[in-house]
Every structure is written in C-alpha cells, then in structure tokens.
Enzyme design. Structure first.
Site, PDB file in Angstrom:
ATOM      1  CG  ASP A  84      -1.884  -1.094   1.284  1.00  0.00           C
ATOM      2  OD1 ASP A  84      -2.156  -1.669   0.221  1.00  0.00           O
ATOM      3  OD2 ASP A  84      -2.377  -1.401   2.387  1.00  0.00           O
TER       4      ASP A  84
HETATM    5  P1  NAP Z   1       0.886  -3.988   3.126  1.00  0.00           P
HETATM    6  O1  NAP Z   1       0.254  -3.019   2.220  1.00  0.00           O
HETATM    7  O2  NAP Z   1       0.050  -4.629   4.166  1.00  0.00           O
HETATM    8  O3  NAP Z   1       1.546  -5.101   2.191  1.00  0.00           O
HETATM    9  C1  NAP Z   1       2.372  -6.077   2.703  1.00  0.00           C
HETATM   10  C2  NAP Z   1       2.688  -7.037   1.597  1.00  0.00           C
HETATM   11  O4  NAP Z   1       3.634  -7.946   2.115  1.00  0.00           O
HETATM   12  C3  NAP Z   1       1.501  -7.845   1.113  1.00  0.00           C
HETATM   13  O5  NAP Z   1       1.038  -7.393  -0.136  1.00  0.00           O
HETATM   14  C4  NAP Z   1       2.024  -9.288   1.058  1.00  0.00           C
HETATM   15  O6  NAP Z   1       1.876  -9.796  -0.271  1.00  0.00           O
HETATM   16  C5  NAP Z   1       3.493  -9.148   1.407  1.00  0.00           C
HETATM   17  N1  NAP Z   1       3.968 -10.228   2.265  1.00  0.00           N
HETATM   18  C6  NAP Z   1       3.368 -10.791   3.332  1.00  0.00           C
HETATM   19  N2  NAP Z   1       4.126 -11.766   3.843  1.00  0.00           N
HETATM   20  C7  NAP Z   1       5.227 -11.828   3.075  1.00  0.00           C
HETATM   21  C8  NAP Z   1       6.393 -12.648   3.089  1.00  0.00           C
HETATM   22  N3  NAP Z   1       6.572 -13.606   4.012  1.00  0.00           N
HETATM   23  N4  NAP Z   1       7.349 -12.423   2.166  1.00  0.00           N
HETATM   24  C9  NAP Z   1       7.172 -11.475   1.216  1.00  0.00           C
HETATM   25  N5  NAP Z   1       6.105 -10.673   1.153  1.00  0.00           N
HETATM   26  C10 NAP Z   1       5.151 -10.853   2.071  1.00  0.00           C
HETATM   27  O7  NAP Z   1       2.137  -3.381   3.884  1.00  0.00           O
HETATM   28  P2  NAP Z   1       2.778  -1.922   3.839  1.00  0.00           P
HETATM   29  O8  NAP Z   1       3.102  -1.525   2.445  1.00  0.00           O
HETATM   30  O9  NAP Z   1       3.870  -1.977   4.868  1.00  0.00           O
HETATM   31  O10 NAP Z   1       1.619  -0.966   4.300  1.00  0.00           O
HETATM   32  C11 NAP Z   1       1.150  -0.923   5.631  1.00  0.00           C
HETATM   33  C12 NAP Z   1      -0.366  -0.884   5.657  1.00  0.00           C
HETATM   34  O11 NAP Z   1      -0.792  -0.964   7.014  1.00  0.00           O
HETATM   35  C13 NAP Z   1      -0.928   0.395   5.070  1.00  0.00           C
HETATM   36  O12 NAP Z   1      -2.132   0.141   4.417  1.00  0.00           O
HETATM   37  C14 NAP Z   1      -1.178   1.220   6.319  1.00  0.00           C
HETATM   38  O13 NAP Z   1      -2.173   2.195   6.134  1.00  0.00           O
HETATM   39  C15 NAP Z   1      -1.634   0.139   7.280  1.00  0.00           C
HETATM   40  N6  NAP Z   1      -1.494   0.591   8.667  1.00  0.00           N
HETATM   41  C16 NAP Z   1      -0.259   0.805   9.186  1.00  0.00           C
HETATM   42  C17 NAP Z   1      -0.143   1.345  10.450  1.00  0.00           C
HETATM   43  C18 NAP Z   1       1.192   1.643  11.031  1.00  0.00           C
HETATM   44  O14 NAP Z   1       1.225   2.340  12.044  1.00  0.00           O
HETATM   45  N7  NAP Z   1       2.278   1.170  10.447  1.00  0.00           N
HETATM   46  C19 NAP Z   1      -1.273   1.611  11.200  1.00  0.00           C
HETATM   47  C20 NAP Z   1      -2.525   1.363  10.635  1.00  0.00           C
HETATM   48  C21 NAP Z   1      -2.616   0.832   9.378  1.00  0.00           C
HETATM   49  P3  NAP Z   1       1.860 -11.384  -0.515  1.00  0.00           P
HETATM   50  O15 NAP Z   1       0.760 -11.919   0.312  1.00  0.00           O
HETATM   51  O16 NAP Z   1       1.625 -11.490  -1.982  1.00  0.00           O
HETATM   52  O17 NAP Z   1       3.196 -11.901  -0.121  1.00  0.00           O
END
Ligand code: NAP
Length: 465
Positions: A389
């Site tokens: 994301d």
């Molecule tokens: P993300 O959008 O959740 O994407 C993570 C990706 O990691 C997934 O598409 C997944 O694809 C891949 N993945 C999972 N396990 C894996 C593995 N073992 N090896 C390789 N890839 C793997 O993560 P992000 O880009 O870090 O974004 C964070 C999200 O969390 C945002 O939407 C944000 O708004 C939300 N959020 C964050 C917080 C915060 O404080 N950090 C708080 C609230 C919400 P596959 O399944 O295809 O592998």
C-alpha cells in the site's frame, strides 16, 4: 539530620517524572530511542519503588502477590512477535484502564457520601474513560488477533452514531447526577456499566484496517483517565505521567491519520474502517513481468543508487538480517544503498525503523518518506521488500481509490522497480497495485527472507558481478 520519608518519596517521584519526559523526548528519533526506552523503564521502577515507601501500605503481602501476577503476565506479553505489537499494546492498555476503573471505584465507595464536587467530577471522568478504554481495548485486541467470536469486519447500522452519542450523553448525565449528590450510590454502577458498554459500541463499527489508529487513540484516553486518577489520589506523578500519555497518544493518532489520509473527525466519531472493495478487474486483465534472483542480482550490482523500501512482508518474514547482508554486499560493491521508510509501513509507527535497527542498519541510511521521495527520480533501482500500500501510485492518481490522497513513496519514479512478495495478493487496504503492471517493474515472487537470501548468494557467488 534525617530527611523525612515523605520528602524522599517526593524526590523519587520528581526524578521519575523527569525521566518520563526525557523518555518521550528521546523516543522521538531512532538514534536516541533505546535511551528513551531505558529512561522510561528506570522512571517506572522509581515510581513503583516510591509508591512502596508510602505509609498507606498496610500489608506488603498483597503487593508482592500483585507484583508476581503482573510479572507472570507481563513477561510473556513482552516476548510476542513485533507484528503482534498493536494487539499487545491494546491488551496492556486494557489492564491499565481496568486498574484505573477499579481504583476509582474503591475511592468512590471509601469516600462516599462526602466527596467534594471537584473530586467527584474527576473521579467520574476517570471511571468513564477507564471503563470505555478497558472494553474498547479488549475489543480492539480481539479484532486484531482475529479472535473467533469477535467480528473482524466493521459492524454498522443506521443511526449508529446517534445511538453511540446517546449512550455517552446518558453516561455523562448519570455522572453529573453523582457529582451533585455522591450519596446516590445506586447511580455509580450504572455509570460504570454504561461506560463499559460504550467501549464495545465504539469499536464495533471499526475494521481491523484502522485498528492501530484507534488503539493509539484509546491509549490517549487511558492516559487522560490516569491523569484524572492523579487528581483523585492527589498524586502529581500520576497527573504528569497520565497527561504525557494522553498527549502522546493523541499526537500519534493525528500523525497516523495524516500518514493514511484519514480525517480525524472520522476517527473521533467511530464509524470508519469500512471494508474496502478489492478491485480484481485490473489484476485479471493485466500481465506482470517476473524475474529470478539471478536476474535481480545482476540488475542490483550494475546500479549506482538503490533505494530499499521495506514493508509489512519484511516484518512477517523476519527478513531484516538478510536485508542487512544484502546492504553489506551491495555497499562493498560500491552501490549507494539507502532505505525509504514510510510512516505507516508495517503495522505500527516506527515498525520498520525498529526492525532495521535490530539488524544494525546505520541510522543515516534510513530516510523518511519526504527525504527519499526527492531522490527517487535519480534512483536506478527501487527494491520493495514486502511493502504494498505504501508504494501504490493509485493514491496519487486514482480519485476513486480508497487510499486516494495517502502520501506514498514515489517508487514508480525510479528507473527500475523490483518487488519481492509471494503473490499478487493485495496489502492491508485490500486493493490492487498498478505499480506491478508498469513496464519498468519486475516482480520477484517468493518469501522475502528466502528471496533476499538467494539474491545475496548470487551476488557473493559472483552471479551478479
Ligand atoms: P501492506 O500493504 O500490508 O503489504 C504487505 C505485503 O507484504 C503484502 O502485499 C504481502 O503480499 C506481502 N507479504 C506478506 N508476507 C510476506 C512474506 N513472508 N514475504 C514477502 N512478502 C510478504 O504493507 P505496507 O506496504 O507496509 O503498508 C502498511 C499498511 O498498514 C498500510 O495500508 C497502512 O495504512 C496500514 N497501517 C499501518 C499502520 C502503522 O502504524 N504502520 C497503522 C494502521 C494501518 P503477498 O501476500 O503477496 O506476499
């Protein structure tokens, strides 16, 4: 001359207060964060020790039992995986809020009916905030932990905000009645009961997607409840610590809202975090280019400048140490490697900084989103490891996207983009990522730890020289 015990206790509390303030200040930057944690820990030990000197303690046996039970729960809680930190934090908050509510209740029944109006007002504030934070945090933890009987999806119905607001108004009305006449003890359990129900109602309409933000908000409620308890118990330490907790939790919620482009009023009124539709169409119609570890190693070693973007997937795969090996090998080859950290990458603020610091990545190589974005157009390779994301260009261009307006890392501006993830599955927001279909993008399908390990082996073995 011997110093009175009270003076000694006040000095201990003062040092603890200063340490709490310093802890928050040091926690502001990765370089000083460890010192911040240590200052907070020492401050808390001093606060507990100071309290143990209080004359009011009649029997240390119960204190010892409580300490043993607390440690038995706290130690395993401290050992959970980093990816489970949001629900772990919610549980700790629930314990704190429960404690605040119980202490408030004990004070009420000990002092009624002669409680002064001011004390009764803050006591009511304490138990209402404490009660709703207790059940709200338990619900939030349950949703994030995907506990079976708690619905993870937002449960909404017409007029929900009005129902919630009415419950809150009733709780306030009962509290006012108690302030006017603390002798009406029958009102007290009604007030606490409504607060407990309100906590559940507040969290029911929120989906797991927004739960970390809500946990941070509940954290600020818990802090305010503790500050109110400080007024009831006449404890300056509690007032200061509670106020610090309240303000920092509130600031963190605001920062998270901004980083995810959520409006803060949305958070305040609860009814947010609706399930976002997964746009499958694009994923089915378009094709992606994939590459092997050998090809990736070749491209990386030919680059001058590489930006690594870690995300939740790197955390789940525990790939940070392999990423460190990759960083070392590339740096030795003369490649300029930096890390681009999005404020909400992973599942809690600072998640990526903590993991990379654990793997001893130098702090000056970790750049915030605003700093790295200006570098990305001059970058040869943006290597995305388990992030989704936070790299989605739809946030910039697609006004219909649920994440439209969320600031992202502009990885699509790099000359070549490589994405390590296991499949085409979406990330946290549940939406497709157009980045994967660009001509310049290579998908490296596999587990982050295993794939980065293979690239390192290729680079070390000469495959990518
Ligand atoms: P993300 O959008 O959740 O994407 C993570 C990706 O990691 C997934 O598409 C997944 O694809 C891949 N993945 C999972 N396990 C894996 C593995 N073992 N090896 C390789 N890839 C793997 O993560 P992000 O880009 O870090 O974004 C964070 C999200 O969390 C945002 O939407 C944000 O708004 C939300 N959020 C964050 C917080 C915060 O404080 N950090 C708080 C609230 C919400 P596959 O399944 O295809 O592998």
């Amino acid at each position: 001359m011997t110093l009175p015990a009270n003076f000694l206790i006040e000095v201990i509390y003062l040092i603890a207060t200063v340490l709490f303030i310093l802890a928050l200040m040091w926690l502001n930057a990765p370089r000083t964060a460890r010192r911040g944690v240590l200052a907070g820990e020492v401050g808390m030990i001093l606060a507990v020790v100071g309290t143990l000197f209080e004359h009011g303690i009649i029997d240390y046996q119960w204190v010892a039992i409580a300490l043993a039970v607390g440690a038995a729960i706290g130690i395993p809680l401290g050992l959970v995986q980093m990816t489970a930190a949001p629900q772990r934090t919610a549980l700790s908050q629930a314990f704190g809020a429960c404690c605040v509510t119980l202490v408030g209740s004990a004070e009420f029944y000990l002092r009624t009916p002669t409680i002064p109006r001011f004390t009764m007002s803050v006591l009511a504030l304490e138990v209402v905030l404490g009660g709703l934070t207790f059940t709200g945090s338990l619900m939030a933890a349950g949703k994030l932990q995907e506990v079976k009987f708690i619905p993870q999806r937002p449960v909404t119905y017409r007029g929900q905000n009005i129902v919630n607001l009415t419950i809150l108004v009733v709780a306030i009305a009962v509290a006012v009645a108690l302030v006017r006449n603390p002798g009406h003890t029958v009102y007290y359990p009604i007030m606490v009961g409504i607060a407990l129900v309100f906590g559940v109602m507040l969290i029911v309409p929120i989906g797991s997607a927004d739960m970390p933000t809500v946990i941070s908000l509940l954290n600020s409620y818990a802090g305010l409840a503790a500050a109110a308890m400080g007024f009831v118990l006449n404890s300056k330490l509690l007032i200061v610590a509670g106020a610090l907790d309240g303000c920092s939790g509130f600031s963190l919620s605001v920062i998270m809202c901004k980083a995810m482009n959520r409006s803060f009023t949305n958070v305040m009124f609860g009814a947010f975090g609706q399930v976002q539709a997964v746009s499958k169409g694009a994923a089915e119609a378009q094709t992606v280019r994939s590459a092997s570890a050998e090809e990736a190693a070749g491209i990386l070693s030919a680059a001058n400048k590489v930006v690594i973007v870690p995300g939740y997937g790197m955390a789940v795969a525990q790939a940070q140490h392999k990423v460190r090996e990759l960083f070392d090998v590339l740096t030795k080859k003369g490649v300029n490697v930096t890390f681009g950290i999005h404020p909400v990458a992973g599942r809690m603020p600072g998640h990526m900084n903590v993991l990379l610091a654990e793997a001893d990545i130098p702090y000056d190589r970790m750049l915030e989103m605003d700093d790295i974005n200006s570098d990305l157009p001059q970058t040869d390779v943006a290597l995305i490891i388990g992030a989704n994301d936070v790299t989605n260009p739809a946030a910039r261009t697609d006004t219909t996207s649920p994440i439209y307006g969320m600031p992202i890392l502009d990885v699509d501006k790099a000359r070549t983009v490589m994405v390590i993830k296991r499949s085409m599955s979406p990330g946290f927001a549940g939406i497709d990522n157009p980045l994967y279909y660009l001509d310049k993008t290579l998908m490296l399908f596999g587990d982050a730890k295993a794939f980065v390990g293979s690239i390192v082996r290729e680079l070390v073995g000469g495959g990518g020289s």
